[in-house]
Design a protein around this motif. Structure first.
Motif, PDB file in Angstrom:
ATOM      1  N   GLN A  98       3.437   6.631  -8.814  1.00 44.79           N
ATOM      2  CA  GLN A  98       2.715   7.523  -7.906  1.00 44.79           C
ATOM      3  C   GLN A  98       2.948   7.199  -6.435  1.00 44.79           C
ATOM      4  OE1 GLN A  98      -1.377   7.062  -9.364  1.00 44.79           O
ATOM      5  NE2 GLN A  98      -1.197   9.044 -10.363  1.00 44.79           N
ATOM      6  N   SER A  99       2.998   5.933  -6.081  1.00 48.16           N
ATOM      7  CA  SER A  99       3.024   5.535  -4.675  1.00 48.16           C
ATOM      8  C   SER A  99       4.432   5.561  -4.089  1.00 48.16           C
ATOM      9  CB  SER A  99       2.443   4.131  -4.518  1.00 48.16           C
ATOM     10  OG  SER A  99       1.106   4.070  -4.972  1.00 48.16           O
ATOM     11  N   GLN A 100       4.468   5.578  -2.766  1.00 52.49           N
ATOM     12  CA  GLN A 100       5.718   5.405  -2.030  1.00 52.49           C
ATOM     13  C   GLN A 100       5.561   4.221  -1.084  1.00 52.49           C
ATOM     14  OE1 GLN A 100       7.312   8.142   1.236  1.00 52.49           O
ATOM     15  NE2 GLN A 100       8.702   8.671  -0.460  1.00 52.49           N
ATOM     16  N   ALA A 132      14.114   0.919   8.695  1.00 52.47           N
ATOM     17  CA  ALA A 132      13.119   1.269   7.675  1.00 52.47           C
ATOM     18  C   ALA A 132      13.729   2.138   6.583  1.00 52.47           C
ATOM     19  CB  ALA A 132      11.941   1.994   8.312  1.00 52.47           C
ATOM     20  N   VAL A 133      13.258   1.950   5.361  1.00 51.51           N
ATOM     21  CA  VAL A 133      13.609   2.828   4.244  1.00 51.51           C
ATOM     22  C   VAL A 133      12.331   3.161   3.491  1.00 51.51           C
ATOM     23  CG1 VAL A 133      15.936   1.884   3.967  1.00 51.51           C
ATOM     24  CG2 VAL A 133      14.056   0.915   2.647  1.00 51.51           C
ATOM     25  N   ARG A 134      12.370   4.287   2.810  1.00 50.33           N
ATOM     26  CA  ARG A 134      11.257   4.682   1.953  1.00 50.33           C
ATOM     27  C   ARG A 134      11.744   4.764   0.510  1.00 50.33           C
ATOM     28  NH1 ARG A 134       7.457   9.199   5.019  1.00 50.33           N
ATOM     29  NH2 ARG A 134       7.194   8.011   6.965  1.00 50.33           N
ATOM     30  N   VAL A 135      10.883   4.363  -0.393  1.00 49.32           N
ATOM     31  CA  VAL A 135      11.268   4.359  -1.797  1.00 49.32           C
ATOM     32  C   VAL A 135      10.045   4.641  -2.663  1.00 49.32           C
ATOM     33  CG1 VAL A 135      10.924   1.850  -2.043  1.00 49.32           C
ATOM     34  CG2 VAL A 135      12.476   3.050  -3.583  1.00 49.32           C
ATOM     35  N   ASP A 136      10.228   5.449  -3.697  1.00 45.82           N
ATOM     36  CA  ASP A 136       9.156   5.721  -4.648  1.00 45.82           C
ATOM     37  C   ASP A 136       9.025   4.552  -5.621  1.00 45.82           C
ATOM     38  OD1 ASP A 136       8.647   8.250  -3.571  1.00 45.82           O
ATOM     39  OD2 ASP A 136      10.175   9.189  -4.831  1.00 45.82           O
ATOM     40  N   VAL A 137       7.801   4.216  -5.980  1.00 49.83           N
ATOM     41  CA  VAL A 137       7.568   3.148  -6.942  1.00 49.83           C
ATOM     42  C   VAL A 137       7.760   3.717  -8.344  1.00 49.83           C
ATOM     43  CG1 VAL A 137       5.927   1.440  -7.802  1.00 49.83           C
ATOM     44  CG2 VAL A 137       5.914   2.077  -5.383  1.00 49.83           C
ATOM     45  N   VAL A 157       6.734  -4.893   3.568  1.00 55.74           N
ATOM     46  CA  VAL A 157       6.662  -3.822   2.567  1.00 55.74           C
ATOM     47  C   VAL A 157       5.236  -3.301   2.557  1.00 55.74           C
ATOM     48  CG1 VAL A 157       7.017  -3.172   0.169  1.00 55.74           C
ATOM     49  CG2 VAL A 157       8.432  -4.969   1.185  1.00 55.74           C
ATOM     50  N   LYS A 158       5.080  -1.988   2.738  1.00 53.51           N
ATOM     51  CA  LYS A 158       3.744  -1.406   2.844  1.00 53.51           C
ATOM     52  C   LYS A 158       3.652  -0.135   2.014  1.00 53.51           C
ATOM     53  CE  LYS A 158       0.480   0.395   6.292  1.00 53.51           C
ATOM     54  NZ  LYS A 158       0.291   0.695   7.736  1.00 53.51           N
ATOM     55  N   CYS A 159       2.574   0.011   1.269  1.00 56.55           N
ATOM     56  CA  CYS A 159       2.314   1.255   0.535  1.00 56.55           C
ATOM     57  C   CYS A 159       1.823   2.305   1.525  1.00 56.55           C
ATOM     58  CB  CYS A 159       1.262   1.014  -0.549  1.00 56.55           C
ATOM     59  SG  CYS A 159       0.868   2.495  -1.515  1.00 56.55           S
ATOM     60  N   ILE A 160       2.419   3.515   1.479  1.00 51.92           N
ATOM     61  CA  ILE A 160       2.074   4.544   2.468  1.00 51.92           C
ATOM     62  C   ILE A 160       1.534   5.829   1.853  1.00 51.92           C
ATOM     63  CG2 ILE A 160       3.626   3.681   4.251  1.00 51.92           C
ATOM     64  CD1 ILE A 160       5.648   5.817   3.388  1.00 51.92           C
ATOM     65  N   VAL A 185      16.979   4.829  -2.683  1.00 59.68           N
ATOM     66  CA  VAL A 185      16.056   4.979  -1.561  1.00 59.68           C
ATOM     67  C   VAL A 185      16.001   6.430  -1.122  1.00 59.68           C
ATOM     68  CG1 VAL A 185      16.509   2.628  -0.801  1.00 59.68           C
ATOM     69  CG2 VAL A 185      17.822   4.515   0.193  1.00 59.68           C
ATOM     70  N   GLY A 186      14.926   6.758  -0.411  1.00 61.54           N
ATOM     71  CA  GLY A 186      14.782   8.079   0.167  1.00 61.54           C
ATOM     72  C   GLY A 186      15.242   8.052   1.624  1.00 61.54           C
ATOM     73  N   ARG A 187      14.332   8.406   2.536  1.00 62.30           N
ATOM     74  CA  ARG A 187      14.662   8.376   3.958  1.00 62.30           C
ATOM     75  C   ARG A 187      14.952   6.946   4.396  1.00 62.30           C
ATOM     76  NH1 ARG A 187       9.730  11.173   6.855  1.00 62.30           N
ATOM     77  NH2 ARG A 187      10.902  10.367   8.660  1.00 62.30           N
ATOM     78  N   ARG A 188      15.941   6.807   5.294  1.00 61.28           N
ATOM     79  CA  ARG A 188      16.287   5.466   5.756  1.00 61.28           C
ATOM     80  C   ARG A 188      16.817   5.508   7.181  1.00 61.28           C
ATOM     81  NH1 ARG A 188      21.673   4.606   1.936  1.00 61.28           N
ATOM     82  NH2 ARG A 188      22.950   6.216   2.940  1.00 61.28           N
ATOM     83  N   THR A 189      16.547   4.430   7.899  1.00 67.46           N
ATOM     84  CA  THR A 189      17.123   4.185   9.218  1.00 67.46           C
ATOM     85  C   THR A 189      17.562   2.727   9.209  1.00 67.46           C
ATOM     86  OG1 THR A 189      15.061   3.401  10.243  1.00 67.46           O
ATOM     87  CG2 THR A 189      15.461   5.796  10.237  1.00 67.46           C
TER      88      THR A 189
END
Length: 408
Positions: free
Chosen positions: A65-67, A104-109, A49-52, A97-101
């Motif tokens: 604020q972060s994703q 990997a998935v992206r999610v707003d905190v 899990v990484k803040c981007i 979740v937002g974008r996903r494969t």
């Protein structure tokens, strides 16, 4: 603020406890389609899990604020990510979740997220194991703005300037007065104004007042108490937004879409009941501790005798008095949530009697050691499903207490 741990053996509740145990499958599941077959759904695996985006120093995430980018295996069908916060589920927050494969998935905190692990979920039964602990800094606090001041939000040429003010930056549901939002148009011309309360994490308007024509120079005020359609809304950051339509269609707003501090406040469902230095004791003070002929039905919170005690949630008093084991006690049925809140061992009897209405945060007594108690503390219980002595069931209040403690 917590004191050093005290050593004590505390009140033994006379209520019996029925504890049901069960298993919840976290592994792969099979879904049964109409033809009687099954579809295998792989258990997702979280590896990193990484803040981007919008990260604080040392790649720490910031609530609201972060994703995050979550990598692993079998993530293509993940629908939600759960931020688990502290121990227990009282402060868990689930977000889509937002974008996903598949990897990997992206999610707003979310604003409500606290430091802790995360897990990825396909469904209630299919979910990943929890990740390592993620460090999440709280969202920037709302800006105090009790007095009217010029709001520097987006404004078309020719639109009136707006002054706004918000009565508080924190509101505990059931406390007095709600949150008041005031505004005033500068200049000499009237204009149409519309006010809404918006949930910061979603941008959804949860309460909107009808548009009205407002005279320049006159202060207008609306008040909100944390509900929609009679239902108490969840804890989180909320924003007052006013849109003013001036001559010729020129529009002014009190804040931009991304401004989550102007005319903002945090809504909470509970306040921590002990208003002073405190701690939670040891294993013997936990819910379910074996007391020989019964199990401990609550959680003990230690504080100096005389420390102020308030109602964690407002409601109606259903019992109040003195009992040999409980000492001076009071029981409050919480407003709109079906829970009973039990406070025992107070120094004196509470000034509130059966049938009285109590507000969240209102003083109900002081920490003591009356009844069967050793050491100054409050024995605190939570009951659901019928309430205290009415077929209700006590459950472990410690996760809730810890969650309330963090925000109070």
């Amino acid at each position: 603020m917590r004191s050093p741990r005290r050593v004590a053996t505390l009140f033994a509740s006379a209520l019996p406890i029925a504890i049901a145990t069960g298993a919840l499958c976290a592994g792969p599941a099979a879904a049964g389609p109409a033809n009687g077959g099954s579809t295998y759904v792989a258990q997702p695996e979280v590896k990193r899990v990484k803040c981007i985006t919008s990260c604080a120093s040392k790649r720490r995430a910031r609530a609201g604020q972060s994703q995050l980018r979550i990598t692993g295996h079998g993530l293509g069908r993940v629908r939600t990510v759960v931020f688990h916060g502290g121990r227990g589920g009282a402060d868990d927050v689930s977000v889509k979740v937002g974008r996903r494969t598949s990897r990997a998935v992206r999610v707003d905190v979310p604003f409500e997220a606290a430091s802790g692990p995360v897990s990825a979920r396909v469904s209630r039964r299919v979910r990943s194991k929890r990740s390592r602990r993620i460090r999440i800094l709280p969202a920037p606090a709302p800006l105090p703005n009790v007095r009217l001041s010029v709001a520097r939000g987006p404004r078309d040429a020719g639109a009136p300037r707006i002054e706004t003010g918000t009565s508080k930056t924190r509101y505990f549901y059931g406390s007095r007065h709600g949150v008041a939002f005031s505004y005033r148009l500068r200049g000499s011309k009237s204009a149409r104004a519309r006010v809404s309360v918006v949930r910061a994490s979603t941008g959804e308007a949860v309460r909107t007042w009808a548009a009205k024509t407002v005279a320049a120079g006159k202060v207008e005020t609306v008040r909100w108490r944390g509900t929609r359609g009679g239902r108490v809304l969840g804890s989180g950051r909320y924003l007052f937004r006013v849109v003013v339509d001036g001559p010729g269609g020129a529009t002014a707003r009190n804040a931009s879409v991304n401004n989550v501090r102007r005319d903002a406040f945090n809504l909470y469902g509970h306040i921590f009941p002990v208003r002073g230095r405190h701690d939670y004791g040891g294993a013997a003070n936990r819910f379910g501790d074996d007391r020989g002929d019964h199990s401990h039905a609550g959680q003990d919170v230690f504080a100096s005798c005389g420390t102020k005690m308030v109602a964690a949630r407002g409601g109606r008093v259903v019992a109040s008095g003195y009992q040999g084991s409980a000492g001076n006690y009071i029981v409050i049925d919480g407003a709109r949530n079906g829970l009973s809140y039990v406070y025992m061992h107070m120094v004196n009897r509470s000034p509130f009697g059966v049938g009285d209405r109590v507000r969240t945060g209102e003083r109900i007594g002081s920490v003591g050691e009356t009844g069967n108690a050793q050491g100054c503390h409050v024995h605190f219980e939570l009951h659901r499903g019928g309430g205290w002595y009415s077929g209700g069931r006590p459950f472990n209040p410690l996760p809730s207490l810890r969650a309330w403690d963090r925000v109070s």
